[in-house]
Write an enzyme that holds these catalytic residues in place. Structure first.
Site, PDB file in Angstrom:
ATOM      1  N   GLU A 341      11.538   5.807 -24.251  1.00 28.95           N
ATOM      2  CA  GLU A 341      12.443   5.634 -25.250  1.00 28.95           C
ATOM      3  C   GLU A 341      11.718   5.603 -26.360  1.00 28.95           C
ATOM      4  OE1 GLU A 341      15.702   1.911 -24.179  1.00 28.95           O
ATOM      5  OE2 GLU A 341      13.735   1.638 -24.330  1.00 28.95           O
TER       6      GLU A 341
HETATM    7  C1  ACM Z   1      13.767   1.558 -19.373  1.00 22.98           C
HETATM    8  O1  ACM Z   1      14.519   0.579 -19.369  1.00 22.98           O
HETATM    9  N1  ACM Z   1      13.891   2.258 -21.206  1.00 22.98           N
HETATM   10  C2  ACM Z   1      13.157   2.374 -18.615  1.00 22.98           C
END
Ligand code: ACM
Length: 536
Positions: A341
């Site tokens: 992310e």
């Molecule tokens: C995640 O759940 N951001 C790896």
């Protein structure tokens, strides 16, 4: 010459040992119940089980003997004695000679099993002995967990005038399906103390997990002391989601966790999440920041707004120090760099960053793991991708011949709510009730070839939980199902059969004071026969 009574007894014992004669006493004729080993509530289900329909009497005449050539096997024997002390309040001697041993547990080193798997074991339960054979102490340790699960929660007091715990006789041949059987705990969104992590380790070990991944850093906090960058914990060790006070592990604390995990044959994997999820690091050292904003303490739960500056040398000096210090404290082979992310890192910068960080990790002799996004960089085939979200990334990992850790959020995320009634958890990947978590095939999920799959890791993100009891609510019972998916052969897995065995875990979970979610899908066999939901 005058002999006291005790020295006379001691002498005759030594004489008996010397001449290896049997103690002079009546053999016991215990009328033990005819139990069926194949019906035992074992989780994970072993590879093969055969019953001989009698029982081994665990009682005050039991002793443990371990392979004489191995300190590690001795430790496994001591571990078992320790658990027996807790469970049945009895001091079972380990590797001591005393004459009244009638029912002996031998923990034996067998090289032939190493050809199958270092964690394989063979358990033979007879009427007067238990022989546990394993190729390594890790294998013996897994076998000990099986043995623990075979001990009835109550002694039989009708057999003779002292308590006896009958263990069903027969044999168990057992090997794990996957070599990597993991759980992840997010100690960054909310901090969990060393004692809390130890309790989680105790529970994971009982179900034959061998990996605990600690998510040590995120936007909201930094949880591990780095001596060369002390403000990380001075400033960012004391914040977390909400208004709670955070916390962090000193390097000594972290070593205690690593050591405790090793005693439970569990490897710790440290994660420093980057280049995103780095607000807490940039609050402590603003020079690291790359998102063009003044870093401020963040106590919310949004993701994807932070990034390191991927073009500054200082950033790589910082990462080198962090990886060096943590790697020096971590005997396991892995270092997790996060990589998920990073929504405000430009794509080319992300690739450049991951490539550079991989080299740093390798410089400290560690294997790099990252969330599935890392496969978009030019990573080495020795690095490992953790599939959590993108099937395309998982397929790219296969094309690049990488090993994959299976953590698809809609199956394996322990922080997803069970159902509408769930007190804690999120639901962005859907609800994950106990059956959904169990009924899937990690060995062929999304057609990922089994040869690429290391095993399942069940992540527990802590945005919505801040106490061990809340942690337990989300982890249990689902973590028990992942243990079976990871260990047991596909042909031995069956939801209806598992459901009954899971219901019978209630006495253990209650004895361990685990606040498990009493899923209405399961018929919980509590000691008191009062459904857990009605207690309190
Ligand atoms: C995640 O759940 N951001 C790896």
């Amino acid at each position: 010459m005058h002999y006291s009574k005790s020295s006379a007894i001691a002498f005759s014992c030594i004489a008996m040992l010397f001449f290896s004669c049997k103690p002079e006493k009546e053999p016991r004729h215990l009328n033990l119940p005819k139990t069926d080993l194949t019906q035992a509530d074992l989780i994970p289900k072993p590879s093969t089980t055969e019953a001989t329909y009698s029982a081994f009497p665990l009682d005050r005449f039991t002793a443990i003997h371990t392979a004489p050539d191995s300190l590690d096997f001795n430790d496994v024997g001591l571990f078992l004695a320790d658990k027996l002390k807790d469970l049945i309040q009895m001091d079972v001697p380990v590797n001591t000679e005393f004459p009244n041993q009638e029912s002996v547990i031998y923990i034996h080193h067998s090289n032939s099993l190493s050809k199958i798997n270092q964690e394989s074991y063979f358990l033979k339960i007879n009427r007067d002995s238990i022989v546990l054979s394993a190729a390594s102490a890790a294998g013996a340790f897994r076998g000990i967990q099986t043995l623990r699960q075979l001990i009835p929660s109550k002694a039989s007091d009708s057999i003779i005038d002292y308590p006896v715990w009958p263990i069903p006789s027969g044999s168990i041949n057992d090997s794990p399906l996957f070599a990597y059987r993991g759980a992840m705990l997010d100690v960054a969104r909310h901090f969990f103390t060393v004692e809390e992590v130890k309790k989680y380790i105790d529970l994971l070990a009982y179900y034959k997990y061998n990996i605990l991944h600690l998510h040590l850093t995120d936007d909201q906090g930094w949880r591990i002391e780095i001596k060369s960058w002390p403000k990380l914990t001075e400033i960012s060790g004391v914040t977390e989601v909400g208004s709670e006070p955070g916390g962090f592990y000193t390097q000594e604390d972290y070593k205690i966790i690593v050591e405790y995990a090793a005693q439970n044959h569990i490897t710790i994997i440290p994660e420093v999440d980057m280049p995103g999820h780095t607000n807490a690091a940039s609050v402590a050292y603003p020079i690291l920041n790359g998102n063009g904003k003044t870093p401020k303490i963040y106590r919310g739960t949004h993701v994807g707004f932070s990034t390191f500056d991927t073009h500054k040398d200082t950033v790589y000096t910082f990462i080198d120090d962090v990886v060096r210090e943590i790697s020096a404290l971590t005997p396991g082979p892995y270092f997790h760099i996060g990589g998920d992310e990073s929504h405000v890192t430009k794509k080319d910068d992300y690739i450049y960053f991951v490539n550079k960080v991989e080299q740093i990790v390798q410089r400290y002799d560690k294997i790099m793991i990252g969330w599935d996004e890392i496969v978009t960089a030019d990573i080495d085939t020795t690095s490992i991708a953790q599939f959590w979200s993108s099937t395309d990334n998982a397929k790219m990992a296969v094309a690049k011949n990488l090993k994959i850790i299976m953590s698809p959020a809609n199956k394996a995320y322990l922080d997803m709510k069970y159902d509408l009634e769930s007190e804690y958890g999120l639901n962005w990947a859907g609800y994950v009730p106990v059956d959904t978590a169990y009924i899937w095939k990690p060995e062929s999920y999304k057609n990922i070839p089994q040869k690429n799959i290391l095993g399942i890791e069940a992540p527990l993100w802590s945005e919505t939980i801040s106490t061990i009891s809340e942690l337990e609510y989300l982890a249990f019972p689902r973590a028990i199902g992942f243990a079976e998916l990871n260990w047991s052969q596909p042909e031995n897995r069956d939801w209806e059969n598992y459901k009954a065995r899971l219901g019978n875990q209630a006495p253990f979970l209650e004895k361990m004071n685990v606040n498990y979610y009493p899923s209405p899908l399961i018929e919980w066999k509590t000691e008191s026969e009062i459904p857990k939901t009605l207690k309190k």
